[in-house]
Design a protein around this motif. Sequence first.
Motif, PDB file in Angstrom:
ATOM      1  N   THR A 154      -2.450  -3.333   9.318  1.00 37.44           N
ATOM      2  CA  THR A 154      -3.131  -2.524  10.188  1.00 37.44           C
ATOM      3  C   THR A 154      -3.836  -3.155  11.334  1.00 37.44           C
ATOM      4  N   ILE A 165      -6.647  -1.940  12.638  1.00 35.10           N
ATOM      5  CA  ILE A 165      -7.998  -1.133  12.633  1.00 35.10           C
ATOM      6  C   ILE A 165      -8.821  -2.341  12.553  1.00 35.10           C
ATOM      7  N   GLU A 167      -1.443   2.999  13.643  1.00 31.06           N
ATOM      8  CA  GLU A 167      -2.423   1.812  13.387  1.00 31.06           C
ATOM      9  C   GLU A 167      -2.470   1.336  11.999  1.00 31.06           C
TER      10      GLU A 167
END
Length: 224
Positions: A10, A12, A149
């Motif tokens: 990821t 994020i 993402e």
Amino acid sequence: EHADPLLKVTIIPRSSGALGYAQYLPKEVFLRTQSQIMDIVCMALAGRAAEEVFFDRVTTGASDDLRRVTELVYSTIQVYGMNSRVGQLAFPKDPNAAPGDKPYSDATAEAMDEEARRVVDEAYARTVELIREKRSEVESVAAMLLEKETITHDDIYDTIGPRPFEGDAAYQEYVSKRQGDKAKEEETEEEAVREEESKAEEEEDKGMGSGGLTPGLACMDVPR
């Protein structure tokens, strides 16, 4: 070949300050060969190598990877006796030793530094070459990661295909289980579609049975 298979990645940001993270399938390995360790080193260098290949510049993002690479490579030289120049010697770190106190000469220390730099440079060159060779695959995964993402092993598998290596028993078991789960999910989705189609056909049949008129009007007398 010997790098841990990727399960999830990821971009994020996390509360710890990390810009993302990657999760790998752990291996129950107690002994590693030198070639296995070098594959792990190449994997850790991939982020820095990708920056050079795609952007022609590097950032501070690979700092933790470089720390890990340094520890691994020096371990092969100082602890595991995997360097022909230093030989079958082991100098594990002593946490109680005074600063600057080491059980080897300055010449040996210099040889260790030179060998570590050589090994990392060779691994880095190998990694850059591999990324250039697989540039299109890297771009496909990067584009998908920017869009979603967070991506999983299944996303990567569907995008660039299976790993070119069979992997160990744990990985084969994981892939087999995921394929079985995916087949069940697809079967469930197909059943849902068939049910919707069946309901639509029933509604259509009802409409045709009433002459296409609004229910309740089909049985009314039409004035002549």
